[in-house]
Motif scaffolding. Structure first.
Motif, PDB file in Angstrom:
ATOM      1  N   LEU A  25     -14.918   2.158 -28.300  1.00 17.11           N
ATOM      2  CA  LEU A  25     -15.334   3.170 -29.256  1.00 17.11           C
ATOM      3  C   LEU A  25     -14.391   4.344 -29.075  1.00 17.11           C
ATOM      4  O   LEU A  25     -14.302   4.913 -27.984  1.00 17.11           O
ATOM      5  CB  LEU A  25     -16.778   3.611 -29.005  1.00 17.11           C
ATOM      6  CG  LEU A  25     -17.287   4.749 -29.880  1.00 17.11           C
ATOM      7  CD1 LEU A  25     -17.289   4.324 -31.345  1.00 17.11           C
ATOM      8  CD2 LEU A  25     -18.673   5.173 -29.449  1.00 17.11           C
ATOM      9  N   VAL A  26     -13.639   4.665 -30.119  1.00 13.63           N
ATOM     10  CA  VAL A  26     -12.662   5.748 -30.072  1.00 13.63           C
ATOM     11  C   VAL A  26     -13.116   6.838 -31.031  1.00 13.63           C
ATOM     12  O   VAL A  26     -13.390   6.567 -32.197  1.00 13.63           O
ATOM     13  CB  VAL A  26     -11.250   5.252 -30.474  1.00 13.63           C
ATOM     14  CG1 VAL A  26     -10.254   6.391 -30.465  1.00 13.63           C
ATOM     15  CG2 VAL A  26     -10.800   4.117 -29.568  1.00 13.63           C
ATOM     16  N   LYS A  27     -13.204   8.058 -30.530  1.00  6.36           N
ATOM     17  CA  LYS A  27     -13.533   9.210 -31.363  1.00  6.36           C
ATOM     18  C   LYS A  27     -12.322  10.133 -31.372  1.00  6.36           C
ATOM     19  O   LYS A  27     -11.702  10.353 -30.336  1.00  6.36           O
ATOM     20  CB  LYS A  27     -14.765   9.933 -30.838  1.00  6.36           C
ATOM     21  CG  LYS A  27     -16.009   9.096 -30.959  1.00  6.36           C
ATOM     22  CD  LYS A  27     -17.234   9.847 -30.536  1.00  6.36           C
ATOM     23  CE  LYS A  27     -18.454   8.964 -30.700  1.00  6.36           C
ATOM     24  NZ  LYS A  27     -19.679   9.664 -30.318  1.00  6.36           N
ATOM     25  N   ALA A  28     -12.005  10.645 -32.555  1.00  4.24           N
ATOM     26  CA  ALA A  28     -10.809  11.476 -32.693  1.00  4.24           C
ATOM     27  C   ALA A  28     -11.030  12.541 -33.754  1.00  4.24           C
ATOM     28  O   ALA A  28     -11.965  12.464 -34.552  1.00  4.24           O
ATOM     29  CB  ALA A  28      -9.624  10.603 -33.075  1.00  4.24           C
ATOM     30  N   LEU A  29     -10.129  13.520 -33.755  1.00  4.57           N
ATOM     31  CA  LEU A  29     -10.075  14.531 -34.805  1.00  4.57           C
ATOM     32  C   LEU A  29      -8.800  14.301 -35.596  1.00  4.57           C
ATOM     33  O   LEU A  29      -7.732  14.108 -35.019  1.00  4.57           O
ATOM     34  CB  LEU A  29     -10.090  15.936 -34.207  1.00  4.57           C
ATOM     35  CG  LEU A  29     -11.377  16.345 -33.524  1.00  4.57           C
ATOM     36  CD1 LEU A  29     -11.208  17.719 -32.869  1.00  4.57           C
ATOM     37  CD2 LEU A  29     -12.532  16.376 -34.504  1.00  4.57           C
ATOM     38  N   LEU A  30      -8.924  14.334 -36.904  1.00  2.00           N
ATOM     39  CA  LEU A  30      -7.808  14.052 -37.802  1.00  2.00           C
ATOM     40  C   LEU A  30      -7.762  15.127 -38.881  1.00  2.00           C
ATOM     41  O   LEU A  30      -8.792  15.422 -39.508  1.00  2.00           O
ATOM     42  CB  LEU A  30      -8.024  12.673 -38.448  1.00  2.00           C
ATOM     43  CG  LEU A  30      -6.945  12.107 -39.328  1.00  2.00           C
ATOM     44  CD1 LEU A  30      -5.708  11.766 -38.498  1.00  2.00           C
ATOM     45  CD2 LEU A  30      -7.444  10.843 -40.012  1.00  2.00           C
TER      46      LEU A  30
END
Length: 72
Positions: free
Chosen positions: A41-46
């Motif tokens: 599970l990868v969480k990021a800001l874009l």
């Protein structure tokens, strides 16, 4: 302005996800291996402007179906 992105993917696609996020000026905030599975599970800001076509770009570079959710 940035969007929160959540990705659920297999271990084989992690490097491709980091590459696509890097090209689109995204920043990973969390990267968690789900216990007992090969799923990350990868969480990021874009940046919002970079989010257009993001899912298509991910699918092209990973060559597999991944689950991608964009939150504003």
């Amino acid at each position: 302005m940035s969007e929160a992105v959540s990705l659920c993917t297999c271990t084989d696609c992690i490097s491709a996800i980091y590459n696509v996020l890097g090209k689109r000026r995204g920043h990973v905030t969390e990267d968690v291996l789900r216990p007992g599975t090969p799923i990350y599970l990868v969480k990021a800001l874009l940046p919002v402007v970079e989010s257009f076509g993001f899912e298509t770009d991910l699918r092209y570079h990973t060559q597999v179906g991944i689950d991608c959710v964009l939150f504003s």
